[in-house]
Design a protein around this motif. Sequence first.
Motif, PDB file in Angstrom:
ATOM      1  N   TYR A 247      -5.720 -13.520 -65.535  1.00 21.58           N
ATOM      2  CA  TYR A 247      -4.797 -14.405 -64.806  1.00 21.58           C
ATOM      3  C   TYR A 247      -3.601 -13.595 -64.296  1.00 21.58           C
ATOM      4  O   TYR A 247      -3.112 -13.823 -63.182  1.00 21.58           O
ATOM      5  CB  TYR A 247      -4.292 -15.522 -65.730  1.00 21.58           C
TER       6      TYR A 247
ATOM      7  N   ASP B 196      -2.057 -13.270 -60.326  1.00 19.27           N
ATOM      8  CA  ASP B 196      -0.683 -13.579 -59.947  1.00 19.27           C
ATOM      9  C   ASP B 196       0.042 -12.337 -59.417  1.00 19.27           C
ATOM     10  O   ASP B 196       0.808 -12.420 -58.454  1.00 19.27           O
ATOM     11  CB  ASP B 196       0.081 -14.146 -61.161  1.00 19.27           C
TER      12      ASP B 196
ATOM     13  N   GLN C 221      -1.000 -11.294 -55.745  1.00 22.99           N
ATOM     14  CA  GLN C 221      -0.475 -12.191 -54.715  1.00 22.99           C
ATOM     15  C   GLN C 221       1.030 -12.011 -54.518  1.00 22.99           C
ATOM     16  O   GLN C 221       1.535 -12.247 -53.424  1.00 22.99           O
ATOM     17  CB  GLN C 221      -0.810 -13.636 -55.072  1.00 22.99           C
TER      18      GLN C 221
ATOM     19  N   TYR D 187      -9.938 -20.590 -61.329  1.00 23.78           N
ATOM     20  CA  TYR D 187      -8.524 -20.387 -60.986  1.00 23.78           C
ATOM     21  C   TYR D 187      -8.390 -19.398 -59.827  1.00 23.78           C
ATOM     22  O   TYR D 187      -7.587 -19.599 -58.907  1.00 23.78           O
ATOM     23  CB  TYR D 187      -7.775 -19.885 -62.217  1.00 23.78           C
TER      24      TYR D 187
ATOM     25  N   SER E 286      -9.249 -21.012 -56.590  1.00 23.78           N
ATOM     26  CA  SER E 286      -8.169 -21.881 -56.104  1.00 23.78           C
ATOM     27  C   SER E 286      -7.066 -21.078 -55.416  1.00 23.78           C
ATOM     28  O   SER E 286      -6.317 -21.616 -54.612  1.00 23.78           O
ATOM     29  CB  SER E 286      -7.580 -22.691 -57.264  1.00 23.78           C
ATOM     30  N   ARG E 287      -6.983 -19.776 -55.739  1.00 24.82           N
ATOM     31  CA  ARG E 287      -6.015 -18.887 -55.092  1.00 24.82           C
ATOM     32  C   ARG E 287      -6.646 -18.109 -53.931  1.00 24.82           C
ATOM     33  O   ARG E 287      -6.101 -17.096 -53.498  1.00 24.82           O
ATOM     34  CB  ARG E 287      -5.449 -17.898 -56.118  1.00 24.82           C
ATOM     35  N   ARG E 288      -7.819 -18.539 -53.473  1.00 26.73           N
ATOM     36  CA  ARG E 288      -8.559 -17.934 -52.347  1.00 26.73           C
ATOM     37  C   ARG E 288      -8.956 -16.483 -52.626  1.00 26.73           C
ATOM     38  O   ARG E 288      -8.902 -15.624 -51.746  1.00 26.73           O
ATOM     39  CB  ARG E 288      -7.737 -18.043 -51.057  1.00 26.73           C
TER      40      ARG E 288
END
Length: 397
Positions: free
Chosen positions: A333, A337, A340, A371, A374-376
Amino acid sequence: MMKGVKHLKGVLIIILLLVSAFIYAMFQGGFVSWFLFYLVIPLSVYSILLFFYSISNIEVERTIETRKVYSGGRFSATIQVKRKNRFPLMYTSFEEKVSSSLQQTTTKQIKFWGMKKEFKWTYEIEHILRGEHELEGVIIRVSDLFGWVSKEAFIPNKKKILVFPNLTEMVYIPIETRYDQGATVSRIQTMKDTSMATGVRTYQPGDRVSWIHWKSFARTQTLKTKEFEDRQSQELFVLMDRNPSPMFEDMVDLTASIMQAIVRNHSQSSFLSIGETRLYIPTVQNEEQLHRVLYHLTKVQADLKKPIEQVILNDSSIALTTSLIYITSNLSYEWIDSIQKTASNLRQCTCFIVKQKDIKLTVDEIKLHQYAASRRINIHIITKERFAKAFLEVNRT
Protein backbone atom coordinates in the motif's frame (compact mmCIF):
# COMPACT_ATOMS: atom_id res chain seq x y z
CA MET A 1 56.91 -25.21 5.15
CA MET A 2 54.36 -27.89 6.10
CA LYS A 3 54.09 -28.98 2.46
CA GLY A 4 57.89 -29.23 2.20
CA VAL A 5 58.03 -31.37 5.35
CA LYS A 6 55.26 -33.57 3.99
CA HIS A 7 57.04 -34.08 0.65
CA LEU A 8 60.34 -34.79 2.41
CA LYS A 9 58.57 -37.28 4.66
CA GLY A 10 57.38 -39.16 1.55
CA VAL A 11 60.96 -39.39 0.20
CA LEU A 12 62.24 -40.67 3.56
CA ILE A 13 59.53 -43.34 3.57
CA ILE A 14 60.59 -44.45 0.07
CA ILE A 15 64.27 -44.66 1.07
CA LEU A 16 63.30 -46.58 4.20
CA LEU A 17 61.19 -48.95 2.12
CA LEU A 18 64.03 -49.49 -0.35
CA VAL A 19 66.54 -50.20 2.45
CA SER A 20 64.09 -52.53 4.18
CA ALA A 21 63.51 -54.49 0.96
CA PHE A 22 67.28 -54.81 0.45
CA ILE A 23 67.88 -56.02 4.02
CA TYR A 24 65.00 -58.48 3.71
CA ALA A 25 66.45 -59.87 0.46
CA MET A 26 69.94 -60.16 1.95
CA PHE A 27 68.82 -62.09 5.03
CA GLN A 28 65.92 -64.04 3.54
CA GLY A 29 67.45 -64.89 0.15
CA GLY A 30 65.54 -66.70 -2.53
CA PHE A 31 63.80 -65.61 -5.69
CA VAL A 32 60.74 -64.00 -4.07
CA SER A 33 62.63 -61.65 -1.73
CA TRP A 34 65.01 -60.45 -4.45
CA PHE A 35 62.09 -60.07 -6.91
CA LEU A 36 60.36 -57.78 -4.42
CA PHE A 37 63.55 -55.76 -4.01
CA TYR A 38 64.03 -55.31 -7.77
CA LEU A 39 60.32 -54.44 -8.09
CA VAL A 40 60.62 -51.67 -5.51
CA ILE A 41 63.72 -50.13 -7.16
CA PRO A 42 62.05 -48.56 -10.30
CA LEU A 43 59.06 -47.36 -8.27
CA SER A 44 61.35 -45.76 -5.70
CA VAL A 45 63.63 -44.19 -8.31
CA TYR A 46 60.64 -42.69 -10.15
CA SER A 47 59.25 -41.27 -6.91
CA ILE A 48 62.60 -39.67 -6.05
CA LEU A 49 62.96 -38.21 -9.55
CA LEU A 50 59.38 -36.86 -9.31
CA PHE A 51 60.34 -35.20 -6.03
CA PHE A 52 63.01 -33.18 -7.85
CA TYR A 53 60.93 -32.57 -11.00
CA SER A 54 59.54 -29.03 -11.31
CA ILE A 55 56.01 -28.53 -12.58
CA SER A 56 55.89 -24.76 -11.96
CA ASN A 57 57.19 -23.96 -15.46
CA ILE A 58 54.23 -25.58 -17.19
CA GLU A 59 52.39 -23.18 -19.53
CA VAL A 60 48.62 -22.93 -19.47
CA GLU A 61 46.32 -21.42 -22.11
CA ARG A 62 42.56 -21.14 -21.79
CA THR A 63 40.04 -20.89 -24.62
CA ILE A 64 36.44 -19.90 -23.84
CA GLU A 65 34.17 -22.08 -25.97
CA THR A 66 30.90 -20.33 -25.07
CA ARG A 67 30.77 -16.88 -26.67
CA LYS A 68 27.96 -15.42 -24.56
CA VAL A 69 26.77 -17.00 -21.34
CA TYR A 70 23.29 -16.56 -19.89
CA SER A 71 21.98 -17.34 -16.43
CA GLY A 72 21.15 -21.01 -16.01
CA GLY A 73 23.01 -21.89 -19.20
CA ARG A 74 26.14 -23.89 -19.92
CA PHE A 75 29.69 -22.54 -19.81
CA SER A 76 32.50 -24.39 -21.55
CA ALA A 77 36.25 -23.79 -21.67
CA THR A 78 39.27 -25.68 -22.95
CA ILE A 79 42.56 -25.73 -21.04
CA GLN A 80 45.72 -26.44 -23.04
CA VAL A 81 48.75 -27.42 -20.94
CA LYS A 82 52.27 -27.39 -22.42
CA ARG A 83 55.68 -28.44 -21.04
CA LYS A 84 59.19 -28.60 -22.47
CA ASN A 85 60.22 -32.18 -21.63
CA ARG A 86 58.78 -35.69 -21.72
CA PHE A 87 59.26 -36.77 -18.13
CA PRO A 88 56.52 -39.39 -17.53
CA LEU A 89 53.72 -38.14 -15.32
CA MET A 90 51.33 -40.75 -14.02
CA TYR A 91 48.32 -39.58 -12.09
CA THR A 92 47.69 -35.92 -12.91
CA SER A 93 44.83 -33.85 -11.54
CA PHE A 94 43.71 -30.61 -13.17
CA GLU A 95 41.51 -28.11 -11.36
CA GLU A 96 40.29 -24.70 -12.51
CA LYS A 97 40.53 -22.33 -9.57
CA VAL A 98 37.45 -20.10 -9.64
CA SER A 99 36.01 -17.25 -7.60
CA SER A 100 33.82 -17.93 -4.58
CA SER A 101 30.65 -17.33 -6.64
CA LEU A 102 31.37 -20.55 -8.56
CA GLN A 103 32.58 -22.75 -5.69
CA GLN A 104 29.52 -24.98 -5.96
CA THR A 105 30.66 -26.21 -9.36
CA THR A 106 33.08 -29.04 -10.14
CA THR A 107 35.95 -28.22 -12.51
CA LYS A 108 38.33 -31.11 -11.81
CA GLN A 109 39.65 -33.94 -13.93
CA ILE A 110 42.15 -36.73 -13.31
CA LYS A 111 44.17 -38.03 -16.25
CA PHE A 112 47.15 -40.29 -16.98
CA TRP A 113 49.39 -37.75 -18.72
CA GLY A 114 52.25 -40.03 -19.70
CA MET A 115 55.11 -38.62 -21.77
CA LYS A 116 53.12 -36.18 -23.91
CA LYS A 117 54.29 -32.58 -24.07
CA GLU A 118 50.82 -31.13 -24.58
CA PHE A 119 47.51 -31.95 -23.05
CA LYS A 120 44.01 -30.54 -23.64
CA TRP A 121 41.20 -30.62 -21.15
CA THR A 122 37.66 -29.34 -21.78
CA TYR A 123 35.30 -28.78 -18.89
CA GLU A 124 31.73 -27.54 -18.60
CA ILE A 125 29.77 -25.77 -15.91
CA GLU A 126 26.05 -26.48 -16.06
CA HIS A 127 23.40 -24.07 -14.76
CA ILE A 128 25.90 -21.28 -14.19
CA LEU A 129 24.71 -18.44 -11.99
CA ARG A 130 24.20 -14.86 -13.14
CA GLY A 131 26.98 -12.46 -12.25
CA GLU A 132 30.60 -11.59 -12.80
CA HIS A 133 32.88 -14.54 -12.11
CA GLU A 134 36.63 -14.92 -12.29
CA LEU A 135 38.68 -17.85 -13.49
CA GLU A 136 41.94 -17.45 -11.57
CA GLY A 137 44.12 -20.20 -13.00
CA VAL A 138 44.81 -23.93 -13.03
CA ILE A 139 45.97 -26.09 -10.14
CA ILE A 140 48.01 -29.10 -11.32
CA ARG A 141 48.67 -32.00 -8.95
CA VAL A 142 50.83 -35.01 -9.83
CA SER A 143 51.68 -38.09 -7.79
CA ASP A 144 53.47 -41.39 -8.14
CA LEU A 145 51.77 -44.78 -8.32
CA PHE A 146 51.12 -45.16 -4.58
CA GLY A 147 50.89 -41.50 -3.61
CA TRP A 148 54.21 -41.55 -1.77
CA VAL A 149 55.31 -38.33 -3.48
CA SER A 150 52.89 -35.70 -4.72
CA LYS A 151 53.47 -32.24 -6.11
CA GLU A 152 51.18 -29.28 -6.67
CA ALA A 153 51.54 -26.08 -8.68
CA PHE A 154 49.23 -23.17 -9.33
CA ILE A 155 49.52 -21.65 -12.81
CA PRO A 156 47.83 -18.21 -12.77
CA ASN A 157 45.69 -17.33 -15.79
CA LYS A 158 43.03 -14.81 -14.83
CA LYS A 159 39.93 -14.31 -16.92
CA LYS A 160 36.64 -12.64 -16.02
CA ILE A 161 33.40 -14.01 -17.42
CA LEU A 162 30.04 -12.28 -17.45
CA VAL A 163 26.89 -14.35 -17.11
CA PHE A 164 24.01 -12.23 -18.40
CA PRO A 165 20.41 -12.51 -17.23
CA ASN A 166 18.32 -15.10 -19.02
CA LEU A 167 16.62 -13.15 -21.85
CA THR A 168 13.18 -14.08 -23.13
CA GLU A 169 12.06 -13.03 -26.59
CA MET A 170 8.89 -10.95 -26.10
CA VAL A 171 6.11 -9.85 -28.39
CA TYR A 172 6.31 -6.12 -27.67
CA ILE A 173 3.21 -3.97 -27.90
CA PRO A 174 3.30 -0.37 -26.62
CA ILE A 175 1.25 -0.16 -23.46
CA GLU A 176 -0.34 3.13 -24.47
CA THR A 177 -0.44 4.70 -27.97
CA ARG A 178 -2.06 7.99 -28.99
CA TYR A 179 -2.28 10.05 -32.20
CA ASP A 180 -1.71 13.71 -32.80
CA GLN A 181 -5.40 14.45 -33.03
CA GLY A 182 -6.06 12.68 -29.73
CA ALA A 183 -6.61 14.31 -26.42
CA THR A 184 -3.04 13.73 -25.26
CA VAL A 185 0.16 14.04 -27.25
CA SER A 186 3.24 12.36 -25.82
CA ARG A 187 6.70 13.81 -26.05
CA ILE A 188 8.41 10.83 -27.70
CA GLN A 189 7.85 9.88 -31.32
CA THR A 190 8.36 6.15 -31.86
CA MET A 191 7.27 5.49 -35.49
CA LYS A 192 5.17 6.66 -38.40
CA ASP A 193 1.87 4.92 -39.07
CA THR A 194 2.18 4.20 -42.80
CA SER A 195 -1.45 3.14 -43.00
CA MET A 196 -2.65 6.74 -42.53
CA ALA A 197 -1.40 9.22 -45.16
CA THR A 198 -2.32 12.82 -44.37
CA GLY A 199 -0.83 14.62 -47.40
CA VAL A 200 2.12 14.89 -49.81
CA ARG A 201 5.34 16.88 -49.83
CA THR A 202 8.39 17.32 -52.06
CA TYR A 203 10.61 14.26 -52.28
CA GLN A 204 13.78 14.38 -50.21
CA PRO A 205 16.85 12.13 -50.52
CA GLY A 206 16.50 9.22 -48.13
CA ASP A 207 12.75 8.86 -48.44
CA ARG A 208 11.59 5.30 -48.99
CA VAL A 209 10.46 4.31 -52.47
CA SER A 210 7.27 2.88 -50.99
CA TRP A 211 6.38 6.38 -49.72
CA ILE A 212 6.43 7.97 -53.18
CA HIS A 213 3.01 9.25 -54.34
CA TRP A 214 2.97 7.81 -57.88
CA LYS A 215 -0.36 9.33 -58.87
CA SER A 216 0.99 12.81 -58.20
CA PHE A 217 4.15 11.96 -60.15
CA ALA A 218 2.06 10.83 -63.15
CA ARG A 219 0.27 14.21 -63.24
CA THR A 220 3.13 16.62 -62.51
CA GLN A 221 6.26 14.60 -63.38
CA THR A 222 7.61 15.70 -59.99
CA LEU A 223 8.43 13.26 -57.25
CA LYS A 224 6.22 13.68 -54.20
CA THR A 225 6.37 11.77 -50.94
CA LYS A 226 3.42 10.81 -48.81
CA GLU A 227 3.23 12.40 -45.39
CA PHE A 228 2.10 10.19 -42.57
CA GLU A 229 0.68 10.88 -39.18
CA ASP A 230 3.25 10.62 -36.45
CA ARG A 231 2.17 8.03 -33.97
CA GLN A 232 3.34 8.93 -30.52
CA SER A 233 3.74 6.66 -27.52
CA GLN A 234 4.55 7.73 -24.05
CA GLU A 235 8.11 7.22 -22.95
CA LEU A 236 8.30 4.28 -20.60
CA PHE A 237 10.03 4.46 -17.25
CA VAL A 238 11.19 1.04 -16.03
CA LEU A 239 11.75 0.64 -12.30
CA MET A 240 13.00 -2.57 -10.66
CA ASP A 241 12.56 -3.45 -6.99
CA ARG A 242 15.89 -4.49 -5.43
CA ASN A 243 14.57 -5.45 -2.00
CA PRO A 244 15.65 -9.00 -1.00
CA SER A 245 13.23 -11.56 -2.42
CA PRO A 246 13.33 -15.28 -3.31
CA MET A 247 12.07 -14.26 -6.78
CA PHE A 248 14.84 -11.72 -7.36
CA GLU A 249 16.59 -13.71 -10.13
CA ASP A 250 13.32 -14.02 -12.06
CA MET A 251 12.73 -10.29 -11.59
CA VAL A 252 16.16 -9.55 -13.09
CA ASP A 253 15.40 -11.83 -16.05
CA LEU A 254 12.05 -10.11 -16.64
CA THR A 255 13.58 -6.62 -16.41
CA ALA A 256 16.33 -7.50 -18.89
CA SER A 257 13.81 -9.06 -21.31
CA ILE A 258 11.54 -6.00 -21.16
CA MET A 259 14.42 -3.62 -21.82
CA GLN A 260 15.60 -5.71 -24.76
CA ALA A 261 12.07 -5.88 -26.22
CA ILE A 262 11.67 -2.09 -26.01
CA VAL A 263 14.98 -1.37 -27.77
CA ARG A 264 14.60 -4.08 -30.41
CA ASN A 265 11.21 -2.61 -31.36
CA HIS A 266 12.72 0.88 -31.87
CA SER A 267 11.06 2.37 -28.81
CA GLN A 268 12.53 4.36 -25.98
CA SER A 269 12.54 4.09 -22.22
CA SER A 270 14.23 5.26 -19.06
CA PHE A 271 15.70 2.88 -16.50
CA LEU A 272 16.18 3.23 -12.76
CA SER A 273 17.75 0.77 -10.34
CA ILE A 274 18.28 1.69 -6.70
CA GLY A 275 20.14 -0.29 -4.04
CA GLU A 276 23.54 0.18 -2.45
CA THR A 277 24.38 1.79 -5.77
CA ARG A 278 22.03 3.81 -7.96
CA LEU A 279 21.89 3.58 -11.74
CA TYR A 280 19.69 5.94 -13.73
CA ILE A 281 19.80 5.96 -17.53
CA PRO A 282 17.44 8.65 -18.86
CA THR A 283 17.41 7.28 -22.42
CA VAL A 284 17.66 3.65 -23.46
CA GLN A 285 17.13 3.59 -27.21
CA ASN A 286 20.04 1.82 -28.91
CA GLU A 287 22.14 -1.32 -28.47
CA GLU A 288 24.94 0.50 -26.67
CA GLN A 289 22.59 1.88 -24.03
CA LEU A 290 20.87 -1.51 -23.77
CA HIS A 291 24.23 -3.18 -23.18
CA ARG A 292 24.87 -0.78 -20.33
CA VAL A 293 21.59 -1.83 -18.71
CA LEU A 294 22.32 -5.52 -19.25
CA TYR A 295 25.81 -5.12 -17.80
CA HIS A 296 24.26 -3.57 -14.69
CA LEU A 297 21.66 -6.34 -14.44
CA THR A 298 24.43 -8.92 -14.77
CA LYS A 299 26.06 -7.74 -11.54
CA VAL A 300 23.08 -6.33 -9.64
CA GLN A 301 22.19 -7.77 -6.23
CA ALA A 302 19.15 -7.55 -3.97
CA ASP A 303 20.85 -5.04 -1.70
CA LEU A 304 18.19 -2.37 -1.05
CA LYS A 305 18.02 -2.09 2.73
CA LYS A 306 15.16 0.40 2.91
CA PRO A 307 11.61 -0.08 1.63
CA ILE A 308 11.55 1.11 -1.96
CA GLU A 309 8.65 3.48 -1.31
CA GLN A 310 10.90 5.51 1.03
CA VAL A 311 13.66 5.71 -1.57
CA ILE A 312 11.57 6.79 -4.55
CA LEU A 313 9.73 9.44 -2.55
CA ASN A 314 12.71 11.78 -2.92
CA ASP A 315 13.90 10.64 -6.36
CA SER A 316 13.59 13.46 -8.88
CA SER A 317 14.02 11.20 -11.92
CA ILE A 318 10.56 9.70 -11.40
CA ALA A 319 8.78 13.03 -10.91
CA LEU A 320 8.14 13.75 -14.62
CA THR A 321 7.35 10.23 -15.82
CA THR A 322 3.97 9.63 -17.42
CA SER A 323 4.14 5.88 -18.07
CA LEU A 324 5.72 3.53 -15.56
CA ILE A 325 6.54 -0.18 -15.53
CA TYR A 326 7.32 -1.45 -12.04
CA ILE A 327 8.80 -4.92 -11.57
CA THR A 328 8.53 -6.45 -8.12
CA SER A 329 7.52 -9.55 -6.22
CA ASN A 330 5.91 -7.79 -3.29
CA LEU A 331 3.58 -4.85 -3.78
CA SER A 332 2.56 -2.67 -0.82
CA TYR A 333 0.00 0.00 0.00
CA GLU A 334 2.87 2.36 0.87
CA TRP A 335 4.41 2.00 -2.60
CA ILE A 336 1.11 2.80 -4.31
CA ASP A 337 0.68 5.97 -2.27
CA SER A 338 4.33 6.93 -2.67
CA ILE A 339 4.44 6.61 -6.46
CA GLN A 340 1.33 8.74 -6.88
CA LYS A 341 2.79 11.44 -4.68
CA THR A 342 6.15 11.37 -6.48
CA ALA A 343 4.95 11.08 -10.10
CA SER A 344 2.24 13.71 -10.26
CA ASN A 345 2.01 13.43 -14.09
CA LEU A 346 1.62 9.65 -14.05
CA ARG A 347 -1.13 8.50 -16.45
CA GLN A 348 -0.20 4.85 -16.97
CA CYS A 349 1.25 2.54 -14.32
CA THR A 350 1.75 -1.17 -14.84
CA CYS A 351 3.06 -3.45 -12.10
CA PHE A 352 4.47 -6.85 -12.98
CA ILE A 353 4.40 -8.96 -9.82
CA VAL A 354 6.64 -11.99 -10.27
CA LYS A 355 5.38 -15.13 -8.53
CA GLN A 356 6.11 -18.82 -8.53
CA LYS A 357 3.94 -21.08 -10.64
CA ASP A 358 0.67 -22.30 -9.08
CA ILE A 359 0.92 -19.91 -6.11
CA LYS A 360 -2.52 -18.69 -5.09
CA LEU A 361 -3.13 -15.14 -3.91
CA THR A 362 -4.04 -14.58 -0.29
CA VAL A 363 -7.08 -12.57 0.76
CA ASP A 364 -4.85 -9.64 1.76
CA GLU A 365 -3.13 -9.67 -1.65
CA ILE A 366 -6.48 -9.64 -3.44
CA LYS A 367 -7.57 -6.62 -1.40
CA LEU A 368 -4.28 -4.88 -2.16
CA HIS A 369 -4.73 -5.44 -5.89
CA GLN A 370 -8.24 -4.09 -5.71
CA TYR A 371 -6.90 -1.01 -3.95
CA ALA A 372 -4.29 -0.58 -6.70
CA ALA A 373 -6.99 -0.88 -9.38
CA SER A 374 -9.01 1.84 -7.65
CA ARG A 375 -5.92 4.07 -8.02
CA ARG A 376 -5.72 3.23 -11.78
CA ILE A 377 -2.67 0.99 -11.37
CA ASN A 378 -2.69 -2.12 -13.55
CA ILE A 379 -1.59 -5.24 -11.71
CA HIS A 380 -0.33 -8.31 -13.59
CA ILE A 381 0.72 -11.47 -11.81
CA ILE A 382 3.33 -13.15 -13.97
CA THR A 383 5.40 -16.33 -13.76
CA LYS A 384 8.60 -17.16 -15.59
CA GLU A 385 6.72 -19.41 -18.02
CA ARG A 386 4.64 -16.42 -19.24
CA PHE A 387 7.40 -13.82 -19.66
CA ALA A 388 7.14 -14.00 -23.47
CA LYS A 389 3.49 -12.88 -23.36
CA ALA A 390 3.89 -10.13 -20.76
CA PHE A 391 2.90 -7.22 -23.04
CA LEU A 392 0.14 -9.20 -24.73
CA GLU A 393 -1.53 -9.78 -21.37
CA VAL A 394 -1.20 -6.12 -20.42
CA ASN A 395 -2.91 -4.96 -23.61
CA ARG A 396 -5.79 -7.40 -23.17
CA THR A 397 -6.93 -5.61 -20.04
